[in-house]
Every structure is written in structure tokens, then in C-alpha cells.
Design an enzyme around this catalytic site. Structure first.
Site, PDB file in Angstrom:
ATOM      1  N   ASP A   1     -44.538 -16.103 -74.677  1.00  9.67           N
ATOM      2  CA  ASP A   1     -43.207 -15.701 -74.223  1.00  9.67           C
ATOM      3  C   ASP A   1     -42.277 -15.465 -75.405  1.00  9.67           C
ATOM      4  OD1 ASP A   1     -40.830 -15.520 -72.475  1.00  9.67           O
ATOM      5  OD2 ASP A   1     -42.146 -16.379 -70.956  1.00  9.67           O
TER       6      ASP A   1
ATOM      7  N   HIS B   1     -35.565 -16.035 -71.937  1.00 16.78           N
ATOM      8  CA  HIS B   1     -36.678 -15.830 -71.007  1.00 16.78           C
ATOM      9  C   HIS B   1     -37.728 -16.945 -71.109  1.00 16.78           C
ATOM     10  CE1 HIS B   1     -40.352 -13.699 -69.513  1.00 16.78           C
ATOM     11  NE2 HIS B   1     -39.515 -12.995 -68.770  1.00 16.78           N
TER      12      HIS B   1
ATOM     13  N   SER C   1     -41.646 -12.261 -63.619  1.00 13.35           N
ATOM     14  CA  SER C   1     -41.638 -13.244 -64.718  1.00 13.35           C
ATOM     15  C   SER C   1     -41.306 -14.636 -64.226  1.00 13.35           C
ATOM     16  CB  SER C   1     -40.557 -12.884 -65.743  1.00 13.35           C
ATOM     17  OG  SER C   1     -41.014 -11.971 -66.682  1.00 13.35           O
TER      18      SER C   1
END
Ligand SMILES: *[C@@H]1O[C@H](CO)[C@@H](O)[C@H](O)[C@H]1NC(C)=O
Ligand SMILES: *[C@@H]1O[C@H](CO)[C@@H](O)[C@H](O)[C@H]1NC(C)=O
Ligand SMILES: *[C@@H]1O[C@H](CO)[C@@H](O)[C@H](O)[C@H]1NC(C)=O
Ligand SMILES: *[C@@H]1O[C@H](CO)[C@@H](O)[C@H](O)[C@H]1NC(C)=O
Ligand SMILES: *[C@@H]1O[C@H](CO)[C@@H](O)[C@H](O)[C@H]1NC(C)=O
Ligand SMILES: *[C@@H]1O[C@H](CO)[C@@H](O)[C@H](O)[C@H]1NC(C)=O
Ligand SMILES: *[C@@H]1O[C@H](CO)[C@@H](O)[C@H](O)[C@H]1NC(C)=O
Ligand SMILES: *[C@@H]1O[C@H](CO)[C@@H](O)[C@H](O)[C@H]1NC(C)=O
Ligand SMILES: *[C@@H]1O[C@H](CO)[C@@H](O)[C@H](O)[C@H]1NC(C)=O
Length: 750
Positions: free
Chosen positions: A146, A211, A535
Site C-alpha cells: 500500500d 490510504h 480498496s
């Protein structure tokens, strides 16, 4: 395309990519148009040392480049821990020369992939006090590929955690803005093998995006009471397996996630001793031997590590699903039973509610209101002033006002630059996505927007206020509009995505190294954020897999995957593409502990599947080194229409054919207790016959296997493109469900 995801994870990186390319043209000329290629060489050889693998890579490069020092400088990285291969800067003809060499499975240019951007666990009927095996869980390590991690977030508080499990062999890199690992975040590495943007990217495992912290805390964040986004969605934020450990492999930078970095992340994660891998990243589907996520997940599977991946955010169109290899658990996004509504109130009392996430409480009762047309520099000039296109508005007429803009193209950013007080946008089709606005903002229906426009046109001093977002109840689960769907043509006989999990407006931990909207103009830094995407769905499934593994540590990746799929709840709210959107349905973590029966698949099953799909002996022998190299002739040939013991059944018809008859061969393993009798129950769509032989399976002992065959035949009349049925094995205690989806491409005439 949903606006928040579009902006964060697609539009912005793309823009930066373009800037990046234009600024590096001179560099490229110096480098003689060399591009980054990956040379994938299959399994690590048990008889070859690390040093000899490096020699092998150098010899291949030298044979292609013919110059010792250039060959040395061309190489970027050697993958040697979990699979064999290397990355190098090559000219196309050099790449071509290596492609034909012995020991090489594939040579492909490294491409960019994109990120697929708390109450969710309660919604999944997995309350905070759910039965757990806390000690086993704390020995589970979840690896994530990630954007890095922010270990200082309250979700990663390591208080009460013991040292990392003894099996852990990973590392913690250091770098700017990174305070180091702790007993929760036990590993953090970064991979920067291709050029990153020196103006934006800093070599650090720290999460400068948010994220990676969001996905990590959804998997394994500790419970944080009173979490919210400025009071919105208040509750306890927590991961699905709060005792598990996190290992972050940072492979994404401001321009995206390069193949070379993804390969390096997998190479290390598998060797470091992680138990599961979560990848909320994707690119366009490619054949497995040139797809770094498929390659990485294959080698993970061989080591008993299940890899879950997001399905992509380019729905609702069919044919958009990504990460489709059968050894991957592919995740679609569904909603939660809540929606974020932001109301606009006019001074005349008229009120309408739109969809957005507005964290701002109004400071005044009413604000002056204008529209793009009224604030335009020149209505008949360049651009669309009614849509508030960039450069069409007069800052003097915008400053301090709420502005009505037709369309929803993130006008909050330009109105913010012009010091407007807020923005009211419209959408022809209301999206289910609530976008976080940088100033007070909301998105109304066109009809509600027209009312506001008329009020502005007919009122001397129009006034309005945008209220702070509140939460309303909606029906769920439904598939999110953006969630990518089948069919796909890389493994066309496998139904993808596999399952759905919440991915719409998910509150989870965030990195305060990033602003909430990711732009410099946004002053808001907060330890939580609400974002949407497959996601966000993927880590819910990774956590569920970790939860199942904590109860069944000896289960293979395929058994865990089967348990999650066959216990999922079919999604009843209609979705474009039906089973091609939902897969087996919404995950049910606690039911997944007791699936009754599982569809297991071993390495040799995947190999026979690959043989059926046309991979030849030389490729197969490289994928798996053993004392005797495997070849297709050594393996039982794959049977049935799909050739794999998959927990769902799928068939794609030829566009020109309407009648069909196919067989699926399956075997199930009894993972319940003692004597059990399972009966087949079939739901057939109209015009389709589904028969099961035998219709009854009797098990006398644990882990006993039984085989059966499913014959599906019938007709998909012109105009019908999809038929969804199901097979259930039922012993009155367990429901083992497999969707059966037949797809026929539409024939467009005229
Ligand atoms: C971590 O949790 C402990 C125990 O709940 C608490 O005392 C401590 O303040 C927390 N640390 C941070 C940085 O939030
Ligand atoms: C407005 O734009 C039109 C078209 O470009 C141009 O002809 C006209 O001169 C402009 N008027 C003003 C006041 O700038
Ligand atoms: C301006 O944008 C709005 C909203 O997108 C659209 O409805 C309208 O047709 C556009 N007008 C012109 C002249 O393009
Ligand atoms: C408001 O006025 C503008 C400019 O005169 C016009 O384009 C628009 O259609 C009007 N809106 C309504 C709802 O009548
Ligand atoms: C990151 O670190 C640099 C210097 O090491 C510092 O200037 C900067 O403010 C830090 N960024 C954030 C968001 O804390
Ligand atoms: C196997 O297939 C690859 C392409 O996937 C090809 O390059 C190779 O020559 C083939 N080998 C044999 C023995 O047919
Ligand atoms: C297996 O295949 C590899 C690659 O083709 C080769 O180097 C190796 O010698 C083979 N091993 C055996 C035991 O045949
Ligand atoms: C489907 O059609 C293609 C050509 O469009 C043909 O090559 C293929 O053999 C057909 N497959 C079946 C199962 O009929
Ligand atoms: C269905 O479409 C195919 C392909 O266009 C055509 O050959 C066939 O005749 C059609 N069948 C019917 C029943 O209309």
C-alpha cells in the site's frame, strides 16, 4: 466515476504522472529510451544460492546488452527470496533477446497500477465482543502492499502487545516523518525502484497519503472509542482482527504503484513470514505470467498465504473487474446501511438534501448565495460558467458566498481558491458515493438544483446555508455503483469478483501526515477519514480470512477462501450485472468459521488448470521447482468446463450460440464433526436446468472428501445476457452455497 475516488486515486496520480513525464524527457534521452522491464523466472530454485541467482541475472543481462558495465548499471533489483527474477532498464530489443532465453517465463514492461480508493464490523454481525482466539490472533501477521503507514495513529496503539511472533523475519525501514515500528506495526518497508517524483515523494515508509493507514486499520486496528470524522459517523473504530500484527510494504508513490515495486513487496512479504496479504491496488487485467499481482499471489499461495485484492472501481459497466487469478480472493464493494446527507436551506424556508460529507458547521445563520451564471466574468465567453468551469467566474462575485454550480466536477476546489463560502452542485444521476468536500458543499438532484437556481433568479438578495452532514438509514447490502464487475477474459471460466464487503463511505484510521482531501489547500488533518472504494472492501475480507485462520490455523488458502465464499449472503438488492457484480455475496465473518464443507485446491490443481489454459511444460516447470520438475503430463488433467474445484460456477457462452450444456466437477471436504448427510438443493433460472450427481453426500469422518458433478444446460435467448442460479449443500446445520452464473455477450445488430 465516483468523484471522491476519482479525485484521490485516479485523477490526481494521473495528473502527476503527466507532469512527471514531461519533466523527465531529457533524462529519458540520456538513458537511450530504456524502459523498466521485469524478467520473471518462476520459482526460486532449491539448489541455487542467492549469489548464484544474482550471477544468473547478470549473465542474462550481459548476453542481451553485451557490455559488462552497462549490464551492471542496467539492473535495478533482483527478486530472490520468494520467486526468481529481476528488474532492469532495457531497450526493447534487449528485452526481446532475454524473452527467448532458457529459464525465463516472461519479460514485461513495468506499468503503473492505481490504488482502488466503524461501524462496518457491527454491520457484518461481528460485534466487538465476538468470540475470538486472542492469543492465536496475536500471532497472525497481515502484510499489506500500500502507501505506507502512520504508526502514531490511535488505531495502531501497541499498548498491551507483546513482541512480534517468533516466525517474523521482516524489517522496519527508517525515513522522514516515520517514528518507527511498534509491537502492532511490526514491519514497514518501502520500495522505490522506478523514478519517483523528487518534488512530492520522500523515501520513507511513512504514509503521506492516508490510504495505507486506512486499509491497515480496517484489517487490524485496535478499538478506538468515540472515533468519528469531526463528529460524523461517530462510534468505535476497529479492525476485524484487532490483535493481529501489521506489516506494511510501501509500493505506491504519488504517481501510482509500479509493477517493479509490487514484485519486490511480494518477494519480501512472503519470505518475511506474513500469514495473509492484502492488496488494494489494480491495473488492467493481463495474462497471469505478466501480471505482478497474479505472480506474487501465486507464490504466496504456494507458501500457504491467502492474498485478497480489490476488484476495481470502474463499475457499473460490465467487463471491468481486475485481479482475476483464481488463487486470488477478489473483492467487490457494497454499502453500509447508512448514507451521508447534507442539506441546503434557503432563506425562504425551502430545504433540500444532497449527498456529500461536509465536516463544517455553519458559522452564520445564512450566507449570500449566487450562481455560476450570475458570478460569471462573461457568460458568452470561454468555458461553461453555469458549471463554474475553471476561469469562468469573477472572484469578487464569489468571495464569501455560496455558489450554485451545475454538474458535480469537484467545483469545491475552485470555489475554495476564489474564497467562496461553499458550493451547491448537481448530478443528473445521484451517486451513492458521498464525496468529502474541501469547503461546505453538497450534491443535489437536478430538480432540487433547479429550485435553487429559480430562487436565485427571482430573489433580490438570495441567502442560504449548507448544514453539516448527518447520517440517514438506507437499505443494505447493495453493491456500490463504482464496484467493478465481470465478465473477464483472462480466466473466463472463473466467476469474479468472488465476494462483496463494505467499501462505501468507510470510517477508519488515517494518517495525519496527509490532509483529509490530499490537497495542500486543505487545513484538515485528522486521525480518521471516511473514504470509499473496493480498496476499503478488500481489507474487510483480509481480516475475515485472518479471523478464520485464527480458528483453523491448518487450513489452506483455498479452504479459507471457500469458507468465506460459501457462507456469504446473496445480495438481494438488484445490481447491474447480478452475479457478475456480487460474486457469492456479502461476507459473513462469524459464519465463515463453520462452513461445514470446503472446496479445497492445492498447487497441483492450479497447475492442471494452467495446463488446460494453455501454459506449456517449460513455463510450468519454472513455476514450480521440485526434485522432479512438474510438467502437464505428470498431473491429473483438469476436468469439466472450468477445470478447477472452485467454490462458484461460471460459464461464458459464445455470442453467436444460445443453447449450451456444461459440466462442473467438484469435490468437497468435510470440516464439520462426525457423521453428516448433505442434500443438494438447486435454484435454476428460467430456461436452465441444473442437475447434481449424486444428490446426496454422506460423510463419516472429518476431512473426508466426496466428489460430485453439476450439469448445467439450457438456453439463453437473445436479449438475455445473464442467468444466475445456485447450488446449496444442506445438512440442516450448514448451508454451503455456490452461485451458478451463465453469461452470454449481447449481440448488437444494426
Ligand atoms: C495507547 O493506549 C494506552 C492504553 O489504552 C493509553 O494509555 C495511551 O495513552 C495510548 N497512546 C496513545 C498515543 O494514544
Ligand atoms: C465576452 O466574450 C465574447 C466571446 O468570446 C466576446 O466577443 C466579448 O467581447 C466578451 N465581452 C466582454 C465584456 O469581455
Ligand atoms: C454546462 O454544464 C452543465 C452541467 O454539466 C450542463 O448541463 C450544460 O449543458 C453545459 N452547458 C454548455 C453550454 O455546455
Ligand atoms: C436562471 O437564469 C439563468 C440566466 O438568465 C438561466 O440560464 C437559467 O435557466 C435560470 N434558471 C431557472 C431555473 O430558471
Ligand atoms: C515531515 O518531516 C519534515 C522534516 O523532517 C517536516 O518539515 C514536515 O513538517 C513533516 N511533515 C509533517 C506532515 O509532519
Ligand atoms: C512455451 O510458451 C512460451 C510462451 O508462453 C514460449 O515462449 C515457449 O517457446 C514455449 N515453449 C515450448 C517448449 O513450447
Ligand atoms: C527443473 O527445471 C529447471 C528450469 O528448467 C532446471 O534448471 C532444473 O535443472 C530442472 N530440475 C530437474 C530436477 O529436472
Ligand atoms: C466461439 O467462437 C469463436 C470465434 O468467435 C471460436 O473460435 C470458438 O471455437 C467458439 N467456441 C465454442 C465453444 O463454440
Ligand atoms: C440470436 O442471435 C444470433 C446472432 O445474431 C442469430 O444467429 C440467431 O438467429 C438469433 N436467434 C433468435 C432466436 O433470434
Amino acid at each position: 466515476m465516483p468523484s471522491s475516488i476519482h479525485f484521490f486515486f485516479f485523477f490526481l496520480p494521473l495528473l502527476i504522472t503527466l507532469l512527471h513525464l514531461s519533466s523527465s524527457i531529457t533524462h529519458a534521452t540520456v538513458a537511450q529510451q530504456r524502459k523498466v522491464y521485469i524478467v520473471y523466472m518462476g520459482d526460486v530454485s532449491p539448489t541455487r544460492s542467492h549469489i548464484s541467482a544474482l550471477d544468473q541475472h547478470h549473465d542474462l543481462l550481459l548476453s542481451a546488452i553485451q557490455d559488462e558495465s552497462m549490464a551492471r548499471s542496467a539492473k535495478l533489483y533482483s527478486y530472490t527470496r520468494s520467486f526468481n527474477g529481476f528488474a532492469a532498464r532495457l531497450l526493447p530489443e534487449e528485452a526481446h533477446r532475454i524473452r527467448g532465453r532458457e529459464g525465463v517465463v516472461s519479460v514485461f514492461e513495468s506499468q503503473k497500477n492505481q490504488l482502488h480508493t466503524t461501524r462496518s464490523w457491527n454491520f457484518l454481525k461481528m460485534p466487538q465482543d465476538v468470540r475470538r482466539k486472542a492469543t492465536v490472533e496475536s500471532n497472525i501477521i497481515v502484510g499489506l502492499l500500500d502507501t505506507g503507514i502512520y504508526p502514531d495513529a490511535p488505531s495502531f496503539n501497541a499498548s498491551g502487545f507483546g513482541p512480534p511472533p517468533a516466525k517474523w523475519k521482516g524489517k522496519c525501514d527508517s525515513g522522514a516523518n516515520f517514528t518507527g515500528c511498534n509491537n502492532k506495526v511490526i514491519g514497514a518497508r518501502f520500495y522505490n525502484l522506478d523514478q519517483m517524483d523528487p518534488n512530492i515523494d520522500v523515501e520513507t515508509p511513512a504514509d503521506l497519503d492516508g490510504h495505507g493507514s486506512h486499509t491497515s486499520s480496517t484489517v487490524a486496528g485496535v478499538p478506538v472509542g468515540g472515533a468519528s470524522l469531526y463528529g460524523i459517523a461517530r462510534g468505535t473504530a476497529r479492525g476485524g482482527v484487532p490483535s493481529a500484527r501489521i506489516a506494511m510494504y510501501k509500493v505506491c508513490w504519488s504517481s501510482g504503484c509500479d509493477d517493479v515495486n509490487l514484485m519486490a513487496g511480494f518477494d519480501d512479504a512472503i519470505a518475511d513470514g506474513v500469514d495473509l496479504i492484502s492488496v488494494s491496488i489494480g491495473g488492467s487485467p493481463k495474462p497471469f505470467h505478466v501480471d505482478p499481482i497474479a505472480i506474487g499471489a501465486f507464490h504466496a499461495m504456494k507458501k500457504g498465504i491467502l492474498v485478497s485484492c480489490s476488484a476495481g472501481n470502474i463499475g457499473p459497466a460490465l467487463g471491468t473487474v481486475q485481479n482475476v487469478a483464481p488463487w486470488i480472493l477478489t473483492v467487490a464493494a457494497s454499502n453500509l446501511d447508512r448514507q451521508f446527507k447534507t442539506a441546503v436551506k434557503l432563506r425562504n424556508g425551502v430545504k433540500s438534501a444532497g449527498i456529500s460529507i461536509n465536516t463544517f458547521s455553519p458559522k452564520r445563520a445564512m450566507y449570500p448565495l449566487t450562481s455560476g451564471i450570475q458570478a460569471a466574468i462573461n457568460v458568452s465567453g470561454y468555458g461553461n460558467a453555469s458549471a463554474c468551469d475553471y476561469g469562468t467566474l469573477d472572484e469578487k462575485k464569489v468571495k464569501g458566498k455560496l455558489v450554485f454550480c451545475r454538474g458535480s466536477a469537484n467545483q469545491d476546489y475552485s470555489i475554495n481558491e476564489m474564497k467562496g463560502a461553499g458550493v451547491i452542485m448537481t448530478a443528473a444521476q445521484m451517486s451513492d458515493i458521498a464525496a468529502l468536500t474541501i469547503i461546505p458543499g453538497t450534491v443535489l438532484t437536478v430538480a432540487d438544483g433547479d429550485k435553487i437556481d429559480r430562487y436565485i433568479n427571482t430573489t433580490k438578495y438570495p441567502r442560504a446555508v449548507i448544514q453539516k452532514t448527518r447520517t440517514v438509514h438506507v437499505s443494505a447490502p447493495a453493491i456500490a455503483s463504482f464496484s467493478s464487475r465481470g465478465p473477464q477474459f483472462i480466466s473466463p471460466s472463473i466467476l469474479k469478483p468472488d465476494v462483496a464487503a463494505p467499501g462505501l463511505s468507510i470510517l477508519a484510521g488515517y494518517s495525519t501526515l496527509a490532509t483529509l482531501t490530499g490537497t495542500k489547500d486543505d487545513p484538515r488533518r485528522y486521525p480518521f477519514n471516511i473514504i470509499s472504494g473496493t480498496s476499503m472492501a478488500c481489507p474487510h475480507v483480509t481480516a475475515t480470512a485472518a479471523y478464520v485462520k485464527s480458528f483453523h490455523p491448518d487450513w489452506s488458502p483455498a479452504m479459507i477462501k471457500s469458507a468465506i465464499m460459501t457462507t456469504a449472503t446473496p445480495i438481494k438488492i438488484p445490481a447491474e450485472g447480478e452475479g457478475l457484480a456480487t460474486g457469492s455475496g456479502q461476507i459473513n465473518p462469524t459464519r465463515a468459521l463453520h462452513p461445514g464443507l470446503v472446496y479445497d485446491m492445492a498447487l497441483t490443481d492450479y497447475i492442471s488448470y494452467l495446463c488446460k489454459e494453455g501454459y506449456n511444460d517449460s513455463d510450468i516447470s519454472l513455476l514450480y521447482h521440485s526434485r522432479k520438475n512438474l510438467s502437464c503430463a505428470d498431473i491429473k488433467p483438469a476436468k469439466g468446463s472450468d477445470g478447477l474445484n472452485y467454490p462458484s460456477m461460471h460459464y461464458q457462452l459464445n455470442a453467436s450460440i444460445t443453447t449450451f450444456s456444461v459440466e462442473f466437477h467438484r469435490s468437497v471436504k468435510h470440516v464439520g464433526f462426525g457423521h453428516s448427510v448433505y442434500k443438494a438443493k438447486v435454484t435454476s433460472p428460467k430456461g436452465i436446468s441444473i442437475e447434481v450427481f449424486p444428490e446426496k453426500l454422506v460423510f463419516n469422518r472429518k476431512h473426508q472428501k466426496q466428489s460430485f458433478k453439476v450439469c448445467v444446460s439450457g438456453e439463453l435467448k437473445n436479449g438475455t445476457y445473464i442467468a444466475t442460479g445456485s447450488l446449496v449443500w444442506d445438512d440442516t446445520k450448514h448451508v454451503v452455497l455456490s452461485p451458478i452464473v451463465v453469461y452470454k455477450p449481447q449481440v448488437w445488430s444494426g
